[in-house]
Structures are given as C-alpha cells and as structure tokens.
Design a protein around this motif. Structure first.
Motif, PDB file in Angstrom:
ATOM      1  N   TRP A   1      49.697 -65.065  -8.011  1.00  0.00           N
ATOM      2  CA  TRP A   1      49.105 -64.974  -9.349  1.00  0.00           C
ATOM      3  C   TRP A   1      49.969 -65.702 -10.372  1.00  0.00           C
ATOM      4  O   TRP A   1      49.469 -66.450 -11.218  1.00  0.00           O
ATOM      5  N   ARG A   2      51.283 -65.534 -10.256  1.00  0.00           N
ATOM      6  CA  ARG A   2      52.206 -66.255 -11.147  1.00  0.00           C
ATOM      7  C   ARG A   2      52.062 -67.760 -10.947  1.00  0.00           C
ATOM      8  O   ARG A   2      52.053 -68.524 -11.901  1.00  0.00           O
TER       9      ARG A   2
ATOM     10  N   ARG B   1      43.085 -65.654  -2.269  1.00  0.00           N
ATOM     11  CA  ARG B   1      42.971 -66.702  -1.244  1.00  0.00           C
ATOM     12  C   ARG B   1      44.320 -67.350  -0.994  1.00  0.00           C
ATOM     13  O   ARG B   1      44.734 -67.554   0.142  1.00  0.00           O
ATOM     14  N   LEU B   2      44.985 -67.672  -2.081  1.00  0.00           N
ATOM     15  CA  LEU B   2      46.258 -68.359  -1.969  1.00  0.00           C
ATOM     16  C   LEU B   2      47.272 -67.499  -1.211  1.00  0.00           C
ATOM     17  O   LEU B   2      48.013 -67.980  -0.362  1.00  0.00           O
ATOM     18  N   PHE B   3      47.281 -66.212  -1.509  1.00  0.00           N
ATOM     19  CA  PHE B   3      48.267 -65.356  -0.855  1.00  0.00           C
ATOM     20  C   PHE B   3      48.033 -65.259   0.657  1.00  0.00           C
ATOM     21  O   PHE B   3      48.963 -65.414   1.431  1.00  0.00           O
TER      22      PHE B   3
ATOM     23  N   TRP C   1      50.031 -57.786   3.950  1.00  0.00           N
ATOM     24  CA  TRP C   1      49.581 -57.721   2.568  1.00  0.00           C
ATOM     25  C   TRP C   1      50.579 -56.919   1.754  1.00  0.00           C
ATOM     26  O   TRP C   1      50.937 -55.802   2.120  1.00  0.00           O
ATOM     27  N   THR C   2      51.048 -57.516   0.655  1.00  0.00           N
ATOM     28  CA  THR C   2      51.875 -56.746  -0.269  1.00  0.00           C
ATOM     29  C   THR C   2      51.428 -57.082  -1.680  1.00  0.00           C
ATOM     30  O   THR C   2      51.012 -58.201  -1.975  1.00  0.00           O
ATOM     31  N   ASN C   3      51.525 -56.102  -2.562  1.00  0.00           N
ATOM     32  CA  ASN C   3      51.167 -56.334  -3.950  1.00  0.00           C
ATOM     33  C   ASN C   3      52.094 -57.341  -4.587  1.00  0.00           C
ATOM     34  O   ASN C   3      51.674 -58.208  -5.340  1.00  0.00           O
TER      35      ASN C   3
END
Length: 866
Positions: free
Chosen positions: A671-672, A647-649, A662-664
């Motif tokens: 996530w960090r 969600r945050l991304f 979208w990128t990993n």
RNA sequence: GGGGACGUGGCGGAACGGUAGACGCGCCGGACUUAAAAUCCGUUGGAGCAAUCCGUGUGGGUUCGAGUCCCACCGUCCCUACCA
C-alpha cells in the motif's frame, strides 16, 4: 498534490475498460500471434478467497503482459459448477442446487470483476448450463461408440445412510464423511472410461511437456505406474480345481528370482479363493476376516500378514519336479496384475514377512557383490539390490537384468506365458449416484439393452422438480423423468440415472472456451487456432487427477477428430497456497486474526485478544481455512487497501510456486508502494523537456529505466513475479533519489525532468500488469496516449540498457579484496594491469607470488597467489 | 516402505558456478506533531575502536572460485503406498 485514492480510482478504470470492451478476444487468425492463458476455473462456493486472488492475479499479469506484447490473447473465465456442495446445501437448507449455484456464481462474478482481471467475460459459461453439458453428452456418446466407454460391475464405497456411492476421498477411517455411517463395499454396475488404453501415450506424452514442472510430470508417471515383467500360468499338481483348468496366472517384475519361489499367493477376492470359499466355510471365514481391515494409512502400515493354506499345489514352470503351495494372502490386491503372485521371500519384503510368519522356505537366489554364496543369508530384511544370480540352474552367474530377459525368453519358449507391461492406473469410474451432475445420456431398454440418446434429443436435461428430503438419488425417485421410450424399438424404457463425475466437466472446458457458441462440442477452426493452452495456472493439488483426466480426454477427442492437439496444456505453472498464522485462546479455541493484537518487543512477538485482552497463542502458519479461523476475506482487504495493493502483495512476497504468508504488515508495505509510486507521477511537472545525456544524473536515470525493462520482462516470462516487483521497488527508490521534483520540480534540471518523463512513461507500462488501476491513473496523469491497457510493452534502447563501465570485484585466492572499474569488454591484460596496480591488492600480495590471474570478462578478476 | 522438494539475517526472500543477504517486513534512531497515528529520512548478518576476521543445516569432494555442482549425514515439508 492529491493523495492516491484507490476507492474512487479503481472502479473508474474498471468501468472504462468495460466500456471500451478492451478485453474482448480478437478474431481467430487476425494476424497477431495467439496466446491462450488460463487459470483453473473456480468452483462457485459463493465467495472468493485469497487463493483465488493470487491465482487470478498471476494469470492476469501474464495476460496483460502478452496483450501489451502484441499477442491476440484468449483469457476466459467459467465455473466448475456441478458437484456435491450444491446438493448438501439443498439437503441442509432446502434451497435448490440450481438456484444456490447460480446465486453463488453471480456473487463471485462480481468479486472477480472487482479484481480488475483482464477477462473476456463474453465467453463465460458454467458447466451446469444445459448448453455446456449437452455438448459434453454429445462427445460422450461419440466415445461410447468408439468403445472408450463401457459398463462393468465394480465394488464401490456405499454409504448405507445417505444411500450413495462415495469417492475414496470421502471415506474417512472407514466412515462416510457426512453420515458417519460405516461404509460398505458394494458391487454395482458402473460406467467406466478406458483411460488405460492411453496409459502408454499419457506416459510418453509427458516427455513433450517441457514447460511443465518436473514434479508434476513425475507424479503423473508414478501414478500411471508402468512396469515391465512377466505374466505366466502355473499348472496345478494333480487335478485342477473347477474353472482353473488353464492354470493359475500370475504377474511378476522379478522373473529372475523364479527359482527362489517358495509359495504362490492369491488375493482373497480372487475367483479361485471365492470358489474355494463356496465349498469350505473356513475359507469363507478367512476371506471375510481379510475384508474387515481398514484402508487407512495406519491400518495398512500395521496390518498383520494373514494367510490361509489352500492345500493346493502348483508346478514350477521351469522345473516341474518342484511344487509350491497355494496360499490365500491378505496382502495381495485383486485389481493389480492378475491378483495372484509367486512369492520369493528372499528378495521381497512382504513375501519375507509372510514366509517368516508361516514358516515357509526362504531361498536366496541373488548374491550381493562381495558376499560368499556358502554363507549368505537373508534375515529380517529381504535383499532387493543388484548382484549375481545363484541357486538357479541355467540362470546362475547372470546379473539381474540379464536373468530377467533369459527367464522371460524361457517361459515364452514353453508357451506358459509372456513378457507383459502392467499399469497401476485403472480405468476411470465415472458413475455418480447424484443429482447435481451431467446425466449420462443413455436409455436402458429391456429388449435392446443400452441405447444412446439420439443426438437431436440432447441435452438430456436435469429435471428441476426434485426433492432432497430423503437420502438417495433424486433422479431415481423422480416420478416421471426416467420413464421414457426406447429410441430403437419404441417400447417402454428407462433413462440412466447416474450422472458423470464432475472431473469430466473440467476435462474439456478449455476447448469449449475457444468457441462457446459452436454447434459441435468443440468449434474446430477456433480450437485449432487457440489450442493448446499456452499457459495454464493452478494449484498443485490438481497435479494428478484433473491434469491427467484433461490430458486423456484431449487425446480421446483428438482420435475422435474433435481437436487437433494431443496435449491440452503446453505450459503449466503450479502456484503455492496463501497461508496465515493461526491463533488460539487459552481454552484452545481458534481466534480470528481480526480479533488478535500482536505486540512486538525486539525479536519476540506476543498476542492478546483485541476485546478481552486475554493472552493468545500464536500458532503455526497454515493454509487459510474456515475451521482454523485464519481466513482473511479479500473484500475486507480491497476495502481497506484497494485491489492493486492486494494484488501486488500476493505477487511480491514469495516466489509464485511457493506458499505466500498473508500478513497485514506486508500488504501495508504494498500500500505504501502504491502511494509512493503515485506521488512520483503526481510530482512530475508538465511540459516538454529535452534529453541531455551529458547530465550525469539524467543519464543514470535513463539507463536504469531501460535496464528495468529487461528485468521486468524476464521476471514475467520466467514466473519470477516477486523479483520483478522487487526491481520495480528498487527503481522507484532510484527515481526518488534523483535530484528532482520536491513538490513542484523546481530544483530539477531540464535534463533530469526529461529523463524522469521518459522513466515514468516506461514505469507506468511496466507496473500495469501488476497494479492495473494505478497504472491507468498514472498514465493519465503524465498525459499518456489513450489507456495504458492499450499501450505497447516498452522496448529497451540497447545502447542505454548496456553498461559501458563495469565494476569488477578483485579476488585473491577466491576472497574479495577490492574492485576495479573498467570499460565493458576491456581486454583481460588491461584489467589485470589495473587490478595488480591497486594499492590494497598490492598490500595483500605482499610476500606472495602471483601464479595466475583469471579474468572473467566483465565479471570478476581472481588472482591466484601463494 | 517408495518417490520428490527444500534448509541463506529477527521474518518473507534475492543471488547465469563469479562482490552472499537485492527488495519488502520488523526492529532501532531521527524529522514533522502539544501528543499519537500516518508520512518522510537514516542505520540494521555476527564479532571488533579499527585494519580485519567469521558467516548460506553438518562433514567431505570437484573448481582459480561453491549458497549454487558431486557424495554422505541431519532436519523439515509434500506426494504415494501391501502395486508383486
């Protein structure tokens, strides 16, 4: 200190929310201000994609924020569940559309719930629920009674293999998208809604939609295409053909160029052309040739102008001594205006192309400024700009606008015609020869005609025992369903087998959400309270069709007394798509992102196949689509990083209205952040600490926290989620930098610990709309009262949020040369004095004379010198 | 053909007409590790030892001051289309 673990944490809080039923909508008029936030409801394709994640995450941020602000929030969810894919599945795999659809809904409901969105699920419905479409049938019949629904013969795209009507979008290069068969134009009797009755209202209403993107309003305005002009009748020179005794009616927006007329053109489908075709095989052949041309963009672009001189002539309306030939021309559309035009080649490009080809006169009547009337000529390009009228008798010397008005007045005075407004918008054809849609609730009786199904017999439900082994409409070949008795005379009669366009289903669902149990189609009291939707969020691809239809239906329902608002959506936000790089192997086949390994060397990137090591070509960034295999499945991301990170991304990487790539690596950044955020909460020691604002570090932290409230609030209000998230990151960095909490917090002063406690309390509430699960866990960790989902939005202390000392840049002639520290609101002359005393500034002013000093309070000092 | 939007580091992007490049990604360096991953710390627009200079697609203009406003051009994307 434990590492944050979304896999345990996230489901735990979702259960807690559900158990406490926190997202249940409040009663109407419960004393709080209301807020209705709605995302465009999904089609139940079977699984959610990243576009859904972004769309519903955005709506959820708004919904959670408004709840915290003390609003009574309506945030419902439903399913746009009728439509072709269900029937295709039935034909291809033998499953029943109903089972297929409800299975998909069940699967997607679980996925959406796992997103942790603050939806009141008790209001959920699907448009294929008989309960819903029965209410739709009820209001449809009321509009029928009102005269807003009618039947007429219309030409449709007919797929001869699938034996069905296709929408324009389903015809690709003249072939049916499924069968590949060449599509025919067929005339069928179809049901229509009189959206054109509302054309003016729909255009004028756009002005009131000040919380809509200008782009969308403009697109709708162009789509409705209001134009003002003149409608008049030409009289034939000599005997009028059969049926044309009244004359030949044309429409024009350029009555000022009437004296430049060189011929009259009619569409190949024009009744006069068809009549002539009956008597003349040459005409018939010409008309048939015109129909052959395709409708694709390229074909229209390159299509040769074709014409046929009928030999008929008409008299010029303002000078009967002039006569003009009547041509049948392929570029004239039957369904715009009257299907007939007068052509002025000098001032219309299409007319000019035609005139050049068939050697018809080109007489300029508008003289561009600065041109000589004796020498001005039109070559290959028609002149469409402004100028003075000439070669036009009494219109000579007028400008274009004046001449238009004068020409209209003259024609009206002679009774040959009238000023008229014409729209590009056509009435809305809503008949579909399909099974999986809302049945049109009427009965055809041989003696009574079209008879509405009595209200107490609604819903007219779809039969479930249908077959899909043959093409065509299953309702038509069902052995019993359509055979019924006439409600009027009791004789044998047949049900209508057409179903409604699914855009009808989505044109009023937002009103049904106000009260999903209402006996009426729309529960009046609830709708009056909840409507309009305060914030609607969805893709820009619906800018015209869905949003225009919903506006129309809302107005129609208002006139029918079912709702009180004219406009359904007070605020609209159109979000961008989720994109991803697409990858190809050397054979040119698409490769899934999960099979690609990217290598980075300096600024260049290369890719290889994860399994084979073969080189991969990194392609363009495109909308995620199955065909290009550049799809990232949300459930895989949730599994790997947790829902909050995902969600945050999607909220943070790009402005919401733009596409997000979208990128990993990007989601790993989010996530960090979630871990670093959790660590800050987890490292705060327990205990009560007293504020001490004489401690500089503590005060700085407090100030930053209180300022943050304003930043995040503004970013949510203004749909700048990416900026809001950036501020949260920034604040976390400041929090980490504050002297405190190296694991056990021992090095921090009590003042700093007090400031940290306050900051964390604020922070938990500010991140809650974005990462609700993490915020809940963090809130619990610092001993917050109840759940953060029920905590009020933090309020900034104005004293702390204000800057008392400012750093003002000093410019010399607009170039930055230094800075000055000054108390907020310091008088201009004081700031000037400090600035001019700055050693660096003095050095730069060496040999220059100060002409002027501009001080913008609390912002900047600019010294003008030369 | 008509309408609209947008051009800022290696990338996504920040910047009420007022310190361009916040924040993130990537890269580079360091710590930890036998090692790697993960994590943490730091540097990072370009040129220059430095002072400083140059920088928001191109060219003009308005302004004390322009990424932002105006004009022209170039480029990219989207919508719409024989709509009289």
């Amino acid at each position: 200190m434990a590492r944050y673990n979304p896999k345990d944490t996230e489901p735990k809080w979702r259960e807690a929310w559900a158990k406490a039923d926190v997202f249940k909508t409040g009663e109407i008029n419960d004393g709080r201000p209301k807020y209705y936030v709605l995302e465009m409801f999904p089609y139940p394709s079977g699984r959610i994609h990243m576009g859904h994640v972004r769309n519903y995450a955005m709506g959820d941020v708004v919904a959670r924020y408004k709840r915290a602000q003390g609003f009574n929030v309506l945030h419902p969810m439903g399913w746009d569940a009728f439509g072709m894919p269900a029937e295709n599945a039935a034909m291809e795999r033998g499953v029943h559309p109903k089972g297929w659809t409800y299975d998909n809904i069940a699967a997607m409901r679980e996925q959406l719930k796992s997103l942790g969105i603050s939806v009141d699920w008790s209001r959920e419905f699907a448009t294929c629920d008989p309960e819903y479409y029965g209410k739709q049938q009820a209001w449809f019949l009321r509009l029928l009674k009102r005269g807003l629904v009618y039947r007429k013969e219309a030409s449709v795209n007919w797929d001869p293999v699938d034996m069905t009507v296709l929408a324009n979008e389903q015809v690709i290069d003249g072939k049916g998208w499924r069968s590949g068969a060449t599509v025919e134009k067929r005339k069928l009797t179809q049901w229509f809604l009189r959206i054109t009755d509302y054309a003016d209202a729909l255009i004028d209403g756009l002005k009131t939609l000040d919380r809509w993107p200008d782009k969308v309003r403009l697109m709708q305005e162009n789509w409705i295409g209001r134009s003002k002009g003149l409608r008049f009748k030409f009289q034939f020179d000599g005997e009028a053909p059969d049926g044309m005794a009244e004359g030949l009616e044309v429409y024009t927006t350029r009555p000022d160029t009437l004296f430049g007329a060189s011929f009259v053109g009619i569409a190949p489908e024009h009744p006069l052309a068809e009549r002539l075709g009956l008597e003349n095989s040459e005409v018939q052949r010409f008309i048939a040739d015109c129909r052959k041309g395709g409708t694709s963009e390229a074909e229209i672009e390159s299509a040769e102008k074709l014409g046929y001189d009928t030999g008929l002539r008409v008299k010029h309306p303002l000078d009967p001594s002039i006569t003009l030939p009547v041509w049948i021309a392929n570029f004239i559309l039957m369904d715009y205006g009257t299907g007939a035009i007068f052509a002025c080649p000098a001032h219309d490009q299409r007319d000019l192309d035609f005139a050049r080809k068939y050697d018809l006169p080109v007489k300029p009547v508008v003289l561009p400024n600065g041109e000589d009337p004796e020498t001005f000529q039109v070559g290959k390009e028609a002149y469409v700009g402004p100028g003075k009228i000439f070669n036009s008798h009494f219109l000579d010397g007028m400008d274009v606008e004046t001449a238009k008005a004068e020409a209209v007045a003259r024609i009206e005075a002679t009774g040959q015609g009238q000023g008229a407004t014409v729209y590009r918008l056509r009435d809305w054809g809503v008949s579909r020869q399909r099974y999986w849609g809302c049945p049109i609730p009427v009965i055809h009786c041989a003696s009574c005609g079209v008879v509405p199904v009595p209200e107490d017999q609604l819903p007219v439900a779809l039969p479930e025992d249908v077959t899909f082994d043959k093409p065509g409409n299953p309702l038509l070949r069902h052995p019993t369903w359509r055979h019924t008795t006439c409600p009027s005379c009791g004789g044998a009669a047949e049900r209508e087998t057409d179903t409604l366009d699914t855009f009808i289903d989505s044109s009023w669902y937002f009103a049904r959400f106000a009260d999903t149990k209402a006996a009426e189609p729309v529960g009046k009291a609830a709708a009056d309270y909840w409507l309009p939707v305060d914030q609607y969020i969805g893709g820009v691809e619906h800018a015209i069709l869905h949003l225009l239809y919903a506006r129309f239906i809302t107005r129609a329902l208002k006139d029918e007394g079912l709702v009180s608002v004219e406009e359904p959506f007070a605020g609209l936000f159109t979000q961008g798509m989720v994109t991803h790089e697409a990858y190809k192997n050397e054979a040119g086949e698409w490769v899934e992102p999960s099979d690609v390994v990217i290598k980075v060397e300096g600024n260049s990137r290369s890719a290889t196949h994860a399994k084979t090591g073969a080189p991969i070509v990194i392609g363009d960034i495109e909308k995620m689509s199955k065909s290009k295999k550049n799809v990232v499945a949300p459930e895989d991301i949730f599994e790997a990083y947790g829902v909050d990170s995902a969600r945050l991304f999607v909220m943070s990487d790009s402005p919401p209205e733009r596409d997000v790539q979208w990128t990993n690596a990007g989601v790993e950044g989010s996530w960090r952040f979630t871990h670093r955020l959790w660590n800050e909460f987890d490292s705060q020691p327990a205990g009560d600490f007293a504020h001490d604002d004489s401690d500089e570090a503590a005060l700085a932290l407090r100030k930053a926290a209180h300022k943050l409230i304003g930043f995040v609030t503004d970013s949510i209000e203004g749909f700048r989620f990416n900026s809001g998230v950036a501020r949260l990151y920034e604040f976390l960095n400041a929090l980490k930098a504050a002297p405190a909490a190296n694991g056990d917090g021992t090095s921090a002063s009590n003042a700093v610990l007090a400031a940290r406690a306050e900051a964390l309390n604020i922070l938990a509430r500010l991140v809650a709309p974005f990462t609700p699960h993490l915020a809940e866990e963090a809130w619990a960790r610092i001993g917050g009262e109840g759940m953060v989902v029920n905590a009020p939005w933090p309020k900034a202390d104005p004293a702390l949020a204000a800057d008392d000392e400012r750093v003002l840049p000093i410019q010399i002639n607009g170039k930055r040369r230094g800075e000055v520290k000054a108390k907020a609101g310091a008088p201009d002359d004081e700031v000037t004095k400090i600035a001019l005393a700055d050693p660096n500034i003095m050095a730069h002013l060496e040999g220059l004379t100060v002409r002027k000093v501009i001080v913008v309070k609390d912002r900047i000092v600019n010294i003008v010198a030369n």
